[in-house]
Design a protein around this motif. Sequence first.
Motif, mmCIF file in Angstrom:
data_model
loop_
_atom_site.group_PDB
_atom_site.id
_atom_site.type_symbol
_atom_site.label_atom_id
_atom_site.label_comp_id
_atom_site.label_asym_id
_atom_site.label_seq_id
_atom_site.Cartn_x
_atom_site.Cartn_y
_atom_site.Cartn_z
ATOM 1 N N SER A 324 0.820 -1.215 0.000
ATOM 2 C CA SER A 324 0.000 0.000 0.000
ATOM 3 C C SER A 324 0.853 1.265 0.000
ATOM 4 C CB SER A 324 -0.948 0.006 1.203
ATOM 5 O OG SER A 324 -0.221 -0.030 2.420
ATOM 6 N N GLY A 325 1.962 1.248 0.739
ATOM 7 C CA GLY A 325 2.810 2.433 0.822
ATOM 8 C C GLY A 325 3.438 2.789 -0.500
ATOM 9 N N VAL A 326 4.119 1.822 -1.121
ATOM 10 C CA VAL A 326 4.752 2.092 -2.411
ATOM 11 C C VAL A 326 3.688 2.326 -3.471
ATOM 12 C CG1 VAL A 326 4.931 -0.326 -3.169
ATOM 13 C CG2 VAL A 326 6.604 1.345 -3.963
ATOM 14 N N GLY A 327 2.499 1.718 -3.307
ATOM 15 C CA GLY A 327 1.407 1.960 -4.250
ATOM 16 C C GLY A 327 0.940 3.396 -4.229
ATOM 17 N N LYS A 328 0.768 3.960 -3.036
ATOM 18 C CA LYS A 328 0.363 5.368 -2.921
ATOM 19 C C LYS A 328 1.452 6.302 -3.431
ATOM 20 C CE LYS A 328 -2.806 4.719 0.981
ATOM 21 N NZ LYS A 328 -3.062 5.013 2.414
ATOM 22 N N PHE A 329 2.702 5.974 -3.092
ATOM 23 C CA PHE A 329 3.829 6.779 -3.561
ATOM 24 C C PHE A 329 3.897 6.774 -5.090
ATOM 25 C CE2 PHE A 329 8.450 7.051 -4.601
ATOM 26 C CZ PHE A 329 8.685 8.334 -4.139
ATOM 27 N N GLY A 330 3.761 5.593 -5.668
ATOM 28 C CA GLY A 330 3.783 5.487 -7.122
ATOM 29 C C GLY A 330 2.605 6.189 -7.767
ATOM 30 N N ALA A 331 1.412 6.047 -7.169
ATOM 31 C CA ALA A 331 0.221 6.694 -7.724
ATOM 32 C C ALA A 331 0.354 8.211 -7.707
ATOM 33 C CB ALA A 331 -1.019 6.261 -6.941
ATOM 34 N N ASP A 332 0.889 8.748 -6.613
ATOM 35 C CA ASP A 332 1.105 10.199 -6.523
ATOM 36 C C ASP A 332 1.983 10.685 -7.674
ATOM 37 O OD1 ASP A 332 -0.357 10.220 -4.201
ATOM 38 O OD2 ASP A 332 1.363 10.348 -2.864
ATOM 39 N N ASN A 333 3.067 9.972 -7.914
ATOM 40 C CA ASN A 333 3.994 10.380 -8.964
ATOM 41 C C ASN A 333 3.437 10.110 -10.354
ATOM 42 O OD1 ASN A 333 6.661 11.422 -7.792
ATOM 43 N ND2 ASN A 333 6.267 9.633 -6.531
ATOM 44 N N MET A 334 2.684 9.061 -10.500
ATOM 45 C CA MET A 334 2.036 8.766 -11.778
ATOM 46 C C MET A 334 1.092 9.889 -12.179
ATOM 47 S SD MET A 334 -0.212 5.381 -12.702
ATOM 48 C CE MET A 334 -0.969 5.142 -14.315
ATOM 49 N N ILE A 335 0.308 10.353 -11.223
ATOM 50 C CA ILE A 335 -0.628 11.448 -11.482
ATOM 51 C C ILE A 335 0.134 12.716 -11.865
ATOM 52 C CG2 ILE A 335 -2.311 12.984 -10.389
ATOM 53 C CD1 ILE A 335 -3.181 10.518 -8.694
ATOM 54 N N LYS A 336 1.202 13.013 -11.143
ATOM 55 C CA LYS A 336 1.992 14.203 -11.452
ATOM 56 C C LYS A 336 2.564 14.150 -12.861
ATOM 57 C CE LYS A 336 3.416 15.448 -6.748
ATOM 58 N NZ LYS A 336 4.551 15.550 -5.800
ATOM 59 N N ILE A 337 3.051 12.977 -13.261
ATOM 60 C CA ILE A 337 3.615 12.829 -14.610
ATOM 61 C C ILE A 337 2.532 13.053 -15.661
ATOM 62 C CG2 ILE A 337 4.633 11.181 -16.230
ATOM 63 C CD1 ILE A 337 6.059 9.926 -13.762
ATOM 64 N N LEU A 338 1.366 12.451 -15.470
ATOM 65 C CA LEU A 338 0.280 12.605 -16.436
ATOM 66 C C LEU A 338 -0.256 14.026 -16.462
ATOM 67 C CD1 LEU A 338 -1.604 9.229 -15.849
ATOM 68 C CD2 LEU A 338 -0.114 9.846 -17.767
ATOM 69 N N GLN A 339 -0.040 14.765 -15.391
ATOM 70 C CA GLN A 339 -0.431 16.173 -15.368
ATOM 71 C C GLN A 339 0.629 17.075 -15.984
ATOM 72 O OE1 GLN A 339 -1.305 16.725 -11.183
ATOM 73 N NE2 GLN A 339 -3.493 16.401 -11.503
ATOM 74 N N GLY A 340 1.709 16.493 -16.487
ATOM 75 C CA GLY A 340 2.697 17.269 -17.217
ATOM 76 C C GLY A 340 4.023 17.495 -16.528
ATOM 77 N N ASN A 341 4.195 16.975 -15.304
ATOM 78 C CA ASN A 341 5.472 17.132 -14.607
ATOM 79 C C ASN A 341 6.515 16.170 -15.186
ATOM 80 O OD1 ASN A 341 4.898 18.968 -12.081
ATOM 81 N ND2 ASN A 341 3.150 17.590 -12.272
ATOM 82 N N SER A 342 7.753 16.609 -15.223
ATOM 83 C CA SER A 342 8.836 15.768 -15.732
ATOM 84 C C SER A 342 9.172 14.670 -14.727
ATOM 85 C CB SER A 342 10.091 16.606 -15.991
ATOM 86 O OG SER A 342 11.196 15.771 -16.263
ATOM 87 N N PRO A 343 9.192 13.407 -15.174
ATOM 88 C CA PRO A 343 9.593 12.319 -14.266
ATOM 89 C C PRO A 343 10.969 12.542 -13.650
ATOM 90 C CG PRO A 343 8.638 11.432 -16.275
ATOM 91 C CD PRO A 343 8.797 12.910 -16.490
ATOM 92 N N GLN A 344 11.837 13.222 -14.385
ATOM 93 C CA GLN A 344 13.206 13.450 -13.922
ATOM 94 C C GLN A 344 13.265 14.304 -12.671
ATOM 95 O OE1 GLN A 344 15.647 15.074 -17.006
ATOM 96 N NE2 GLN A 344 17.561 14.838 -15.874
ATOM 97 N N LYS A 345 12.235 15.126 -12.459
ATOM 98 C CA LYS A 345 12.251 16.071 -11.350
ATOM 99 C C LYS A 345 11.442 15.596 -10.145
ATOM 100 C CE LYS A 345 12.900 20.047 -14.428
ATOM 101 N NZ LYS A 345 12.352 21.340 -14.888
ATOM 102 N N LEU A 346 10.857 14.426 -10.233
ATOM 103 C CA LEU A 346 10.009 13.943 -9.149
ATOM 104 C C LEU A 346 10.795 13.070 -8.169
ATOM 105 C CD1 LEU A 346 6.800 12.992 -11.173
ATOM 106 C CD2 LEU A 346 7.192 15.032 -9.784
#
Length: 386
Positions: A324-346
């Motif tokens: 659950s922990g890594v799932g929430k962490f990954g989901a947070d970053n997945m959403i940010k990437i799809l919203q246009g944030n660079s994966p490199q900066k997350l």
Amino acid sequence: MRFFIRIATCTILIMSLLLLPKPLTAINGVNEQPTKENQQIARKYRIAYCETEPWLNYAGTLYGLIKGLESAGWVTNTNGLVYQEGQMDTVAMWEWLSKQDISPYLEFVKDGHYTLSTMNEAEKQALQFRLAQQKDIDMVIAMGTSAGVLLANDQHSVPVMVFSTSNAVRSGIIKSEQDSGSNHIWAHMDAKIYKRQMNVFYDLFQFKRMGMVYENSSQGRIYAAVDDAVDLSKEMGFDIEAVPIVEPLNKDDKERYYRDLLAIHRQLAEKVDAMYLTMAPIEPGRLTELLKPFYDKNIPVFSQLGTEEVVAGALISVARADFSGVGKFGADNMIKILQGNSPQKLPQVYANVPHIALNMEVARKIGYQPPFEILLVADEIYQSIK
């Protein structure tokens, strides 16, 4: 007196593991859903999935990721997604996700599930071509080191999120924990997880020589955390007996692998006073047979994998609590990437909340009486081997 000092030290170390920082969640800065103010969705984002092979950590992480997306409001009604602890298969999970209308924002592409262990070179090249030329995938969820190594390249620009690697930096998937080195690659990192495990193991047993078996390749050394073991052995003053093995090439090669592994275990049981059981393609029902040489010599076996192997015959493990922990962490970053944030900066670093599992039948087999402090902090205590 030394005994009590060691136990106190170990207890402090375990408690410090339990106080590891929690992950960022949607409450901490990720928009739970796209809104008119932050983004207009012209169509659903098309998600693909690529795993190294069927593996319980991959299935668990995928389930945790979907549940994390549900917590953030990006998917709904996932009760029909069938998952059980220890499950290896993700094909049925992906088929269910691709058929359900559970998100106004995401499409889990029906023909977007890939398992590298079942693919030939031409099929792997076709996957690379699809990402580079067909433009029908908006993100790939990659599970495992081999999947990450295959997809983390500049032949395409599709965002790739890599999970469940032993060490994405040492594998060459990303540049560092702080910087992936590519604006379309992101990888979850917890570089010290296995060193923390072995540190607890050493504090508990103060062994002189620790055995381990690893797949005979450079990637196999990374999977098994051999370099971490060597580093810790130099710090603590114990020796390492690391033996390579050729893992099964296919299903028909499994019995050869088990024979070779048992022979290695018999050799190691004559040389070591502790065994670090690394992640390997071992069926749970075969584990007690393979660990018998260590039982016979009263040698403690620590599982790198976690609870699943403690249930099946390892003495102890300190691993992730659940996904659950890594799932929430990954989901947070997945959403940010799809919203246009660079994966490199997350952020890429998330230390899983540790989970201590102990098997008392194995303890009795080897004549080990767990200290009260360990019994007190253990999350799961199994009275028998299952």
